[in-house]
Design an enzyme around this catalytic site. Sequence first.
Site, PDB file in Angstrom:
ATOM      1  N   HIS A   1       0.831  -1.197   0.000  1.00 34.51           N
ATOM      2  CA  HIS A   1       0.000   0.000   0.000  1.00 34.51           C
ATOM      3  C   HIS A   1       0.870   1.252   0.000  1.00 34.51           C
ATOM      4  O   HIS A   1       0.667   2.165   0.804  1.00 34.51           O
ATOM      5  CB  HIS A   1      -0.975  -0.013   1.177  1.00 34.51           C
ATOM      6  CG  HIS A   1      -1.954  -1.131   1.084  1.00 34.51           C
ATOM      7  ND1 HIS A   1      -1.814  -2.310   1.764  1.00 34.51           N
ATOM      8  CD2 HIS A   1      -3.066  -1.268   0.331  1.00 34.51           C
ATOM      9  CE1 HIS A   1      -2.808  -3.112   1.457  1.00 34.51           C
ATOM     10  NE2 HIS A   1      -3.583  -2.515   0.580  1.00 34.51           N
TER      11      HIS A   1
HETATM   12  C1  LIG Z   1      -0.273  -7.401  -4.137  1.00 32.26           C
HETATM   13  C2  LIG Z   1      -1.166  -6.222  -3.824  1.00 32.26           C
HETATM   14  C3  LIG Z   1      -2.356  -6.440  -3.181  1.00 32.26           C
HETATM   15  C4  LIG Z   1      -3.204  -5.380  -2.899  1.00 32.26           C
HETATM   16  N1  LIG Z   1      -4.400  -5.622  -2.278  1.00 32.26           N
HETATM   17  C5  LIG Z   1      -5.243  -4.617  -2.038  1.00 32.26           C
HETATM   18  C6  LIG Z   1      -6.524  -4.875  -1.439  1.00 32.26           C
HETATM   19  O1  LIG Z   1      -6.892  -6.008  -1.130  1.00 32.26           O
HETATM   20  N2  LIG Z   1      -7.346  -3.798  -1.213  1.00 32.26           N
HETATM   21  C7  LIG Z   1      -6.980  -2.521  -1.510  1.00 32.26           C
HETATM   22  O2  LIG Z   1      -7.763  -1.596  -1.258  1.00 32.26           O
HETATM   23  N3  LIG Z   1      -5.783  -2.266  -2.091  1.00 32.26           N
HETATM   24  C8  LIG Z   1      -4.914  -3.273  -2.361  1.00 32.26           C
HETATM   25  N4  LIG Z   1      -3.700  -3.014  -2.946  1.00 32.26           N
HETATM   26  C9  LIG Z   1      -3.355  -1.627  -3.222  1.00 32.26           C
HETATM   27  C10 LIG Z   1      -4.010  -1.107  -4.490  1.00 32.26           C
HETATM   28  O3  LIG Z   1      -3.929  -2.101  -5.501  1.00 32.26           O
HETATM   29  C11 LIG Z   1      -3.278   0.171  -4.909  1.00 32.26           C
HETATM   30  O4  LIG Z   1      -3.279   1.105  -3.828  1.00 32.26           O
HETATM   31  C12 LIG Z   1      -3.934   0.835  -6.098  1.00 32.26           C
HETATM   32  O5  LIG Z   1      -3.979  -0.060  -7.195  1.00 32.26           O
HETATM   33  C13 LIG Z   1      -3.124   2.060  -6.471  1.00 32.26           C
HETATM   34  O6  LIG Z   1      -3.642   2.578  -7.679  1.00 32.26           O
HETATM   35  P1  LIG Z   1      -2.760   3.516  -8.579  1.00 32.26           P
HETATM   36  O7  LIG Z   1      -3.639   3.930  -9.691  1.00 32.26           O
HETATM   37  O8  LIG Z   1      -2.125   4.560  -7.728  1.00 32.26           O
HETATM   38  O9  LIG Z   1      -1.545   2.599  -9.093  1.00 32.26           O
HETATM   39  P2  LIG Z   1      -1.574   1.276  -9.993  1.00 32.26           P
HETATM   40  O10 LIG Z   1      -2.847   0.490  -9.770  1.00 32.26           O
HETATM   41  O11 LIG Z   1      -0.258   0.607  -9.722  1.00 32.26           O
HETATM   42  O12 LIG Z   1      -1.639   1.833 -11.479  1.00 32.26           O
HETATM   43  C14 LIG Z   1      -0.491   2.363 -12.122  1.00 32.26           C
HETATM   44  C15 LIG Z   1      -0.663   2.088 -13.600  1.00 32.26           C
HETATM   45  O13 LIG Z   1       0.297   2.841 -14.319  1.00 32.26           O
HETATM   46  C16 LIG Z   1       0.848   1.997 -15.311  1.00 32.26           C
HETATM   47  N5  LIG Z   1       2.151   2.543 -15.640  1.00 32.26           N
HETATM   48  C17 LIG Z   1       3.288   2.537 -14.892  1.00 32.26           C
HETATM   49  N6  LIG Z   1       4.279   3.143 -15.546  1.00 32.26           N
HETATM   50  C18 LIG Z   1       3.776   3.567 -16.706  1.00 32.26           C
HETATM   51  C19 LIG Z   1       4.313   4.274 -17.809  1.00 32.26           C
HETATM   52  N7  LIG Z   1       5.570   4.704 -17.840  1.00 32.26           N
HETATM   53  N8  LIG Z   1       3.490   4.560 -18.843  1.00 32.26           N
HETATM   54  C20 LIG Z   1       2.208   4.174 -18.843  1.00 32.26           C
HETATM   55  N9  LIG Z   1       1.645   3.479 -17.819  1.00 32.26           N
HETATM   56  C21 LIG Z   1       2.421   3.202 -16.784  1.00 32.26           C
HETATM   57  C22 LIG Z   1       0.887   0.640 -14.677  1.00 32.26           C
HETATM   58  O14 LIG Z   1       0.974  -0.379 -15.659  1.00 32.26           O
HETATM   59  C23 LIG Z   1      -0.441   0.618 -13.943  1.00 32.26           C
HETATM   60  O15 LIG Z   1      -1.507   0.184 -14.749  1.00 32.26           O
HETATM   61  C24 LIG Z   1      -2.830  -4.067  -3.250  1.00 32.26           C
HETATM   62  C25 LIG Z   1      -1.625  -3.848  -3.912  1.00 32.26           C
HETATM   63  C26 LIG Z   1      -0.800  -4.910  -4.202  1.00 32.26           C
HETATM   64  C27 LIG Z   1       0.486  -4.660  -4.943  1.00 32.26           C
END
Ligand SMILES: Cc1cc2nc3c(=O)[nH]c(=O)nc-3n(C[C@H](O)[C@H](O)[C@H](O)COP(=O)(O)OP(=O)(O)OC[C@H]3O[C@@H](n4cnc5c(N)ncnc54)[C@H](O)[C@@H]3O)c2cc1C
Length: 107
Positions: free
Chosen positions: A43
């Site tokens: 997280h």
């Molecule tokens: C193993 C695991 C289990 C989890 N379980 C839970 C849970 O049960 N409940 C919960 O609430 N949260 C959970 N989380 C946390 C939650 O998944 C994250 O907090 C949330 O997905 C964050 O969203 P985000 O959009 O910030 O990042 P992300 O979901 O990581 O999205 C980032 C996106 O940017 C893309 N990207 C990266 N670099 C580039 C680039 N240069 N160009 C274009 N695209 C790019 C990636 O491919 C990805 O699709 C978990 C996380 C993990 C790793």
Amino acid sequence: ESREVGRQEALAEWGPVEIYPGPEISDDDLEDYVRRTVITYHHQVGTCKMGIDALSVVSPRNLRVYGLSGLRVADASIMPLVPSGNTNAPTIMIAERAAQFILDEVN
Ligand SMILES: Cc1cc2nc3c(=O)[nH]c(=O)nc-3n(C[C@H](O)[C@H](O)[C@H](O)COP(=O)(O)OP(=O)(O)OC[C@H]3O[C@@H](n4cnc5c(N)ncnc54)[C@H](O)[C@@H]3O)c2cc1C
């Protein structure tokens, strides 16, 4: 260290048993065990926090990056602190707010 505490005579009647890393891992091998097995809590947030202080990267008013035009951040990285709950729902809320900020500006 936890092992030393768990082995104290005062705790003996509670019958403490070491589960991880387990008694087969010696004190000398503890560091190696930690390096092999440690993981994050999944997280991670706040690498470009939203706020108004000197360390803030993103404005809370519109999610725009300070000092740059045409760039907003709308993901978990703008959370100012790690929330006490999991981060997926707050991330979706941030995205919903970002969509509304953008719509408000174009309408
Ligand atoms: C193993 C695991 C289990 C989890 N379980 C839970 C849970 O049960 N409940 C919960 O609430 N949260 C959970 N989380 C946390 C939650 O998944 C994250 O907090 C949330 O997905 C964050 O969203 P985000 O959009 O910030 O990042 P992300 O979901 O990581 O999205 C980032 C996106 O940017 C893309 N990207 C990266 N670099 C580039 C680039 N240069 N160009 C274009 N695209 C790019 C990636 O491919 C990805 O699709 C978990 C996380 C993990 C790793």
